[in-house]
Design a protein around this motif. Structure first.
Motif, mmCIF file in Angstrom:
data_model
loop_
_atom_site.group_PDB
_atom_site.id
_atom_site.type_symbol
_atom_site.label_atom_id
_atom_site.label_comp_id
_atom_site.label_asym_id
_atom_site.label_seq_id
_atom_site.Cartn_x
_atom_site.Cartn_y
_atom_site.Cartn_z
ATOM 1 N N ILE A 1 -54.477 -17.839 -143.726
ATOM 2 C CA ILE A 1 -53.297 -17.343 -142.990
ATOM 3 C C ILE A 1 -52.238 -18.720 -143.166
ATOM 4 C CG2 ILE A 1 -52.414 -16.984 -140.754
ATOM 5 C CD1 ILE A 1 -54.745 -15.098 -140.300
ATOM 6 N N LEU A 2 -52.606 -19.904 -143.195
ATOM 7 C CA LEU A 2 -51.826 -20.939 -143.142
ATOM 8 C C LEU A 2 -51.357 -20.977 -144.573
ATOM 9 C CD1 LEU A 2 -53.718 -23.587 -140.911
ATOM 10 C CD2 LEU A 2 -51.744 -22.216 -140.302
ATOM 11 N N TYR A 3 -51.902 -20.645 -145.668
ATOM 12 C CA TYR A 3 -51.479 -20.604 -147.078
ATOM 13 C C TYR A 3 -50.436 -19.665 -147.053
ATOM 14 C CZ TYR A 3 -54.882 -23.735 -149.384
ATOM 15 O OH TYR A 3 -55.422 -24.973 -149.736
ATOM 16 N N ILE A 4 -50.739 -18.507 -146.586
ATOM 17 C CA ILE A 4 -49.664 -17.325 -146.494
ATOM 18 C C ILE A 4 -48.366 -17.699 -145.831
ATOM 19 C CG2 ILE A 4 -48.915 -15.187 -145.601
ATOM 20 C CD1 ILE A 4 -52.088 -14.395 -145.916
ATOM 21 N N TRP A 5 -48.412 -18.462 -144.866
ATOM 22 C CA TRP A 5 -47.225 -19.067 -144.032
ATOM 23 C C TRP A 5 -46.546 -19.852 -144.846
ATOM 24 C CZ3 TRP A 5 -46.754 -24.008 -141.412
ATOM 25 C CH2 TRP A 5 -45.457 -24.051 -140.548
ATOM 26 N N ALA A 6 -47.165 -20.918 -145.719
ATOM 27 C CA ALA A 6 -46.729 -21.902 -146.505
ATOM 28 C C ALA A 6 -45.865 -21.054 -147.716
ATOM 29 C CB ALA A 6 -47.808 -22.973 -147.080
ATOM 30 N N VAL B 1 -64.986 -8.112 -142.605
ATOM 31 C CA VAL B 1 -65.039 -8.403 -143.897
ATOM 32 C C VAL B 1 -63.598 -7.814 -144.625
ATOM 33 C CG1 VAL B 1 -65.976 -7.742 -146.121
ATOM 34 C CG2 VAL B 1 -67.346 -8.912 -144.451
ATOM 35 N N ILE B 2 -63.264 -6.593 -143.948
ATOM 36 C CA ILE B 2 -61.939 -5.994 -144.512
ATOM 37 C C ILE B 2 -60.884 -6.873 -144.144
ATOM 38 C CG2 ILE B 2 -60.447 -4.249 -143.855
ATOM 39 C CD1 ILE B 2 -62.881 -2.218 -143.368
ATOM 40 N N ALA B 3 -60.604 -7.595 -143.119
ATOM 41 C CA ALA B 3 -59.682 -8.288 -142.718
ATOM 42 C C ALA B 3 -59.801 -9.390 -143.653
ATOM 43 C CB ALA B 3 -59.695 -8.764 -140.967
ATOM 44 N N TYR B 4 -60.843 -9.925 -143.696
ATOM 45 C CA TYR B 4 -60.844 -11.158 -144.847
ATOM 46 C C TYR B 4 -60.256 -10.699 -146.079
ATOM 47 C CZ TYR B 4 -62.251 -15.793 -146.775
ATOM 48 O OH TYR B 4 -62.101 -16.791 -147.393
ATOM 49 N N ILE B 5 -60.758 -9.737 -146.452
ATOM 50 C CA ILE B 5 -60.362 -9.125 -148.106
ATOM 51 C C ILE B 5 -58.931 -8.981 -148.023
ATOM 52 C CG2 ILE B 5 -60.383 -7.292 -149.602
ATOM 53 C CD1 ILE B 5 -63.311 -7.174 -148.978
ATOM 54 N N LEU B 6 -58.312 -8.464 -146.984
ATOM 55 C CA LEU B 6 -56.967 -8.295 -146.862
ATOM 56 C C LEU B 6 -56.089 -9.491 -146.945
ATOM 57 C CD1 LEU B 6 -56.436 -4.975 -144.511
ATOM 58 C CD2 LEU B 6 -56.593 -5.126 -147.041
ATOM 59 N N VAL B 7 -56.152 -10.528 -146.021
ATOM 60 C CA VAL B 7 -55.867 -11.832 -145.809
ATOM 61 C C VAL B 7 -55.981 -12.411 -147.085
ATOM 62 C CG1 VAL B 7 -55.948 -13.971 -144.834
ATOM 63 C CG2 VAL B 7 -56.010 -11.785 -143.486
ATOM 64 N N ILE B 8 -56.949 -12.593 -147.613
ATOM 65 C CA ILE B 8 -57.009 -13.271 -149.206
ATOM 66 C C ILE B 8 -56.141 -12.853 -150.199
ATOM 67 C CG2 ILE B 8 -59.294 -12.501 -150.138
ATOM 68 C CD1 ILE B 8 -59.644 -15.719 -150.698
ATOM 69 N N THR C 1 -53.557 -10.905 -149.770
ATOM 70 C CA THR C 1 -52.339 -11.140 -149.266
ATOM 71 C C THR C 1 -51.705 -12.508 -149.527
ATOM 72 O OG1 THR C 1 -52.401 -9.407 -147.531
ATOM 73 C CG2 THR C 1 -50.490 -11.261 -147.377
ATOM 74 N N MET C 2 -52.620 -13.470 -149.465
ATOM 75 C CA MET C 2 -52.540 -14.783 -149.846
ATOM 76 C C MET C 2 -52.097 -14.990 -151.457
ATOM 77 S SD MET C 2 -53.965 -17.859 -151.255
ATOM 78 C CE MET C 2 -55.694 -17.675 -151.513
ATOM 79 N N ALA C 3 -53.049 -14.296 -152.184
ATOM 80 C CA ALA C 3 -52.787 -14.303 -153.666
ATOM 81 C C ALA C 3 -51.394 -13.609 -153.805
ATOM 82 C CB ALA C 3 -53.961 -13.558 -154.421
ATOM 83 N N LEU C 4 -51.117 -12.610 -153.402
ATOM 84 C CA LEU C 4 -49.783 -11.925 -153.355
ATOM 85 C C LEU C 4 -48.624 -12.851 -153.279
ATOM 86 C CD1 LEU C 4 -48.039 -9.250 -154.645
ATOM 87 C CD2 LEU C 4 -48.262 -8.800 -151.850
ATOM 88 N N PHE C 5 -48.580 -13.639 -152.091
ATOM 89 C CA PHE C 5 -47.381 -14.189 -151.987
ATOM 90 C C PHE C 5 -47.780 -15.560 -152.658
ATOM 91 C CE2 PHE C 5 -47.239 -11.473 -148.002
ATOM 92 C CZ PHE C 5 -45.864 -11.278 -147.927
#
Length: 150
Positions: free
Chosen positions: A18-23, A68-75, A77-81
């Motif tokens: 989440i912090l990577y996404i924010w950055a 696990v769904i939440a984690y997969i979605l967050v990672i 999203t991180m790659a997308l951003f």
């Protein structure tokens, strides 16, 4: 990777992503997305990969399905951003960070498959190698960042 610390580890890595996404969001703009014709391809790839990873893991997850769904979605999203930085930074900063995000997905996928589906030979070495490479690439990519003026 320790059995009794899986949930605290998952939560700590979730916070890190989440912090990577924010950055990466600090370099986001709608104009940047509209200029990048491949963002839909990357989004589609990440969605298909995430869905299939979950499909492989789900029979063994039990009460961990939602985390696990939440984690997969967050990672994903991180790659997308990480990808959306493409026109907002130097080529090398973009490439290192995007590849780092993909290595994070590889590391976490190996960890999850090894934990929930089947033993993967040399899994500890592969998980830690891809994890360290991911962190290294994101760190180096961050040091190479210079804003691009469109």
């Amino acid at each position: 990777m320790l059995h009794d610390l899986f949930i605290p580890g998952l939560v700590s890595f979730l916070i890190g992503h989440i912090l990577y996404i924010w950055a990466f969001l600090l370099q986001y703009s709608e104009e940047n997305i509209s200029k990048n014709k491949y963002v839909i391809v990357i989004l589609t790839f990440l969605a298909i990969y995430s869905f299939n990873l979950y499909k492989v893991l789900s029979p063994s997850l039990g009460s961990l399905k939602i985390p696990v769904i939440a984690y997969i979605l967050v990672i994903a999203t991180m790659a997308l951003f990480a990808y959306t930085r493409k026109n907002k930074t130097t080529f090398w900063s973009f490439l290192y960070i995007f590849l780092g995000a993909l290595f994070f997905i590889a590391s976490d996928s190996l960890l999850a498959i090894n934990k929930f589906v089947a033993y993967v030979p040399n899994s500890a070495l592969m998980i830690m190698s891809t994890y360290m490479l991911a962190q290294y690439l994101i760190t180096v990519g961050s040091t190479k960042h210079q804003p691009r003026i469109s």
